[in-house]
Structures are given as structure tokens and as C-alpha cells.
Motif scaffolding. Structure first.
Motif: not given
Length: 492
Positions: A332-334, A337, A339, A342, A347-348, A369, A371
Motif C-alpha cells: 500500500s502507498d496512501e 491512493n 491500497r 479494504t 485489491h491487488h 488495483d 478499488q
């Protein structure tokens, strides 16, 4: 041209293109009459082409009440007629593998020819597709408007809803489709054949796509009906397929909704003999992964996020690809965006594509991704609303590689856009107005250049579509984030 008897001419063609001989003529004639009705005996034709003759026989059957008038009913009869030139599955497979011993390429070519001549591959329908190439900063992109596959007849859809639920075949990729008659809202497969082969310790099938999107568009499918999954074994299979089917690339759709393909319930890959735009894209950032000295790697100059690996050592490629996959699963890398989860929802995943390049294995790994958000309910890394007037559907394997598959509606809609751009009376849809007005502002448009301007503009929209689906954007911030990810995998 001189007229001849329709049934006789069709039977002549079948004999010339199949294992049947003249001794089978009466039998074949009765097979045809069984399908289309005895009235066909009195029909004359001026055609000598098998597909034209087949079409005339279907019309004759429809007049005689032996066949309904819907597309689906016509397709079922057409497949039954064309099956007359196709050997039974055991013979097709035996011939394939006999020829394969001397020449794998010839065996593949022969099966491809059979799939076309039997009209399993709908060559005439495919020829109707709109196709053009348009330049972009990432190289020439390919654009198609898919007109090959006919729209479903509302009557067929309504009739299918009234039918009982079917569980056979389980899906359109199951081996049970081989020779299946078809039904309302389910394709005819009487003339369909599948080559069986071993992939590792598993039984798999090799077939062609009826409505091919590119040259020799084929499908490799698991004999067992099982959900798609991108895992270490995926990379092993893809590289093995390259060895078993020389000259073909092979790739897999992602295995998650939104970023995946249309059929996630059956493990399968797509391949063919086509040089896609992404394969021609250059490396913009070279990478060297620790512990993988026999693998050259880099980030590809492409609107999506692609890591390219190349090596003559299969095991090294598989190991590194799996390391990238497992790292990506939880990364993840906020700040951008990205992630991985969830809650407990993943998601990946990856869209992997394998090909041979200068006698080395080449593996492109496209980060995906899936999301969603309040702002982007269709997907954060999915075509955004301002380009959905052109492309709203999922970005699957083929689009990832730089070939846009655009919906049939666009043929008529873009014609109205052209008229709007030329200030002619038109019925332009409101969804295209903002885009069309931008083109009017940016270009001096006239009847001679309007088509070229529109095609170039479509190409730019497709670049945006791919960029929207890209996880790490082609910006300084996005590329810095991409490097942070590969550093997590382990680069020198």
C-alpha cells in the motif's frame, strides 16, 4: 454465372474440403435435407463459395419453417451445416499431434485453417470491424470498433429468460462446448473443436476465438472448470505455453472484478500471433533485482504500470515474477491512493503477458488495483467518467496491450459526431458534446480532415483510458511511487 442445384453444389464443396468421398454423396445430401428441408432440392444457385451456399441453405430452411428467423437459430443451423467438413474431435487431435512431431508450426497452422474454413472463426463478420492505428506518445496504438459479434435479438433474450436455468455447459469456456448444439442466448458450437494438451500435470485445451480481435486469437483453457487465479503456477504455465506453441504470445486477464476479464469463473489464457503496441514499447527505467542476476528488468514506457522481465532462465523469471506478485498483494502507498485491502477484501493482482524476444523469455507484469470510491464508483483505476462516453467497460488483457476494443454503438455515434464537427444536421448524443466542442476549438476541421482528426482524438482518449487504469501515473510523483514499490521487492 451458370446456375446449379444448391444442395448438389454445397455437397460438392463439402466433399472437396473434408474426408468424405463421392461414395458419401447420397448420405451427405440426406444429411443436408434433414437440416434444411426437402424443398432445398429444387433451389438453384449461382454461387460456388461454401459460405455463400451455407447462407442460401439457411434462408431456404427459414422459408420452409425448418429454422427460426433469429440470429441465434440461424447460427445453430449454420454450425450444423459447417460441421460436415470438420472431422470428429479424436481425428482432429490425432492429426494435430502427428503433424506436431515434425512441425509444431505446421500443426498450429493446419488447425487454424480448419477453424477458419469451417466458419468457426467468423472471418466475414470479423472483416466488418472498424480498425485503424493512431499515433501517441507511447507509440502507435490500435483502435477497433467491434462489429463482428451480432447484437442479441431482444426476442432471443426474452425467450431465454423463459427457459429453465441451464447448467450445461457450465460456461462458454468449458470443454463440454465442443459439438454443443446451442440454444437461445447461448452460442452454437457444432463445428467447434479443441486440441487437448498437457500443461505440467494438468489437462488443458487449445482453441481459437470465434470473433477474433487480432491475428490467430486463441484461447488456452483448463479442462477443469475452476476459477481464474494469478499465482506462481500462472507464470510457469505461460512460459511453458510459449515453448509448446512457438510463434505465439500468451497472457492472462487479471483475476479480480473490475480489472479482470469477462469470464473469471474458468481458468484460461489468451494468445495469438500479433505484435501489440505494448510489446514495442521501450524501457524507460532499468531495474536490477537482487538475487536475479540472470534477469534483465525495467519499467516500461506505457500509460499503465508495467514491469518487464527478460531472461533465458525460466525458473529465474518465475521466481522473480512470483516475488513481485506476492509483494504487490500486500503493498500500500496512501500518498498515491494505492491500497492492498479494504478490510479483508483484496485489491491487488497482475495482468501477466509472456512472449519470446530474441530467443529469450519476456514477461510483462502489469500492476492492477480494483478499488472503488465515492468519487469513482466504477473503479479508481478504471476509465473515469469523462472518457466513459467512449469506453466504460473493463480494461482487460487486450486493451492493456494497446488494442482498444470499442463497443458497436460508436460506429453510428461517431458518424453523428463527424456531422456535428462539420456543422451539418446531426443527432449527436449529449455524452459526446463536450468532447466534440473541444475538438471544434482545437482544430480547423473540414470534410477532408475530419475523419483523421476524430481517429487521432479517439487514440488520445484511449491513452487516457489506459492512464486511468494505470496504478502509478506517468508523473514525477507517480514514478517516484513506482520506484518505492520496486525497492520493496528488492532492487540493487
Amino acid at each position: 454465372m451458370k446456375k446449379s442445384n444448391l444442395v448438389k453444389e454445397f455437397v460438392d464443396q463439402v466433399i472437396s474440403m473434408s474426408d468424405y468421398t463421392d461414395l458419401d454423396r447420397i448420405y451427405l445430401t440426406n444429411r443436408v435435407l434433414r437440416l434444411v428441408g426437402d424443398e432445398a432440392l429444387h433451389q438453384q444457385t449461382s454461387s460456388g463459395d461454401l459460405l455463400d451456399l451455407k447462407a442460401e441453405l439457411v434462408k431456404t430452411a427459414q422459408v420452409a419453417g425448418k429454422c427460426g428467423t433469429s440470429n441465434n437459430e440461424a447460427d445453430i443451423l449454420e454450425a450444423q451445416l459447417m460441421e460436415l467438413i470438420v472431422p470428429r474431435p479424436s481425428v482432429v487431435n490425432w492429426r494435430f499431434w502427428q503433424t506436431y512431431q515434425d512441425s509444431p508450426t505446421q500443426a498450429i497452422n493446419d488447425f487454424y485453417t480448419l477453424s477458419k474454413s469451417s466458419d468457426y472463426i467468423k472471418t466475414r463478420a470479423i472483416a466488418k470491424n472498424v480498425y485503424f492505428v493512431t499515433p501517441s506518445e507511447y507509440g502507435d496504438l490500435e483502435i477497433t470498433i467491434n462489429l463482428a459479434k451480432p447484437e442479441k435479438d431482444p426476442k432471443e433474450i426474452a425467450a431465454a429468460k423463459k427457459q429453465a436455468n441451464h447448467s450445461y455447459p457450465l460456461c462458454q469456456l468449458c470443454l463440454e462446448n465442443e459439438g454443443y448444439l446451442g440454444r437461445m442466448a447461448y452460442p452454437a458450437r457444432s463445428n467447434h473443436r479443441v486440441i487437448r494438451f498437457q500443461l505440467g500435470q494438468e489437462d488443458w485445451g487449445f482453441q481459437y476465438s470465434p470473433y477474433a480481435y487480432f491475428n490467430e486469437h486463441c484461447i488456452f483453457l483448463a479442462a477443469k472448470h475452476q476459477e481464474m487465479k494469478i499465482e506462481r503456477q500462472t507464470f510457469e504455465r505461460l512460459l511453458t505455453i510459449l515453448e509448446q506453441f512457438p510463434g505465439y504470445f500468451v497472457g492472462s486477464n487479471a483475476d479480480l472484478p473490475i480489472v479482470g476479464g469477462s469470464i473469471l469463473t474458468h481458468e484460461h489464457y489468451q494468445g495469438g500471433r500479433h505484435d501489440f503496441p505494448m510489446a514495442k514499447a521501450s524501457i524507460m527505467t532499468k531495474l536490477s533485482f537482487r538475487g536475479f542476476t540472470d534477469v534483465t528488468a525495467g519499467i516500461v514506457k506505457w500509460p499503465m504500470s508495467v514491469i518487464r522481465l527478460r531472461s533465458s532462465k525460466k525458473e529465474q523469471l518465475v521466481e522473480l515474477a512470483n516475488k513481485i506478485l506476492t509483494t504487490w498483494h500486500t503493498y500500500s502507498d496512501e500518498t498515491v491512493n494505492v491500497r492492498a485491502f479494504t478490510g479483508e477484501t483484496p485489491h491487488h493482482t497482475l495482468t501477466p503477458i509472456a512472449r519470446m524476444h530474441d530467443d529469450q523469455f519476456e514477461l510483462d507484469l502489469v500492476l492492477r488495483d480494483n478499488q472503488t470510491s465515492k468519487q469513482y464508483p466504477d473503479g479508481i483505476f478504471h476509465p473515469h467518467p469523462d472518457v466513459q462516453h467512449i469506453k466504460k467497460e473493463n480494461i482487460g488483457l487486450i486493451e492493456v496491450m494497446g488494442l482498444a476494443i470499442l463497443p458497436p454503438r460508436l460506429q453510428d455515434e461517431l458518424h453523428e459526431v463527424e456531422k456535428y464537427l462539420l456543422d451539418k444536421p446531426n443527432k449527436i448524443k449529449s455524452i459526446h458534446l463536450a468532447w466534440a466542442n473541444e475538438l471544434k476549438t482545437d482544430f480547423e476541421i473540414n470534410p477532408k480532415n475530419v475523419t483523421q482528426i476524430l481517429q487521432t482524438a479517439l487514440g488520445q482518449v484511449f491513452v487516457r483510458v489506459l492512464a486511468d487504469a494505470g496504478v502509478f501515473k506517468q508523473t514525477p510523483q507517480g514514478q517516484a511511487a513506482f520506484l518505492r514499490f520496486v525497492q520493496t521487492v528488492g532492487i540493487e
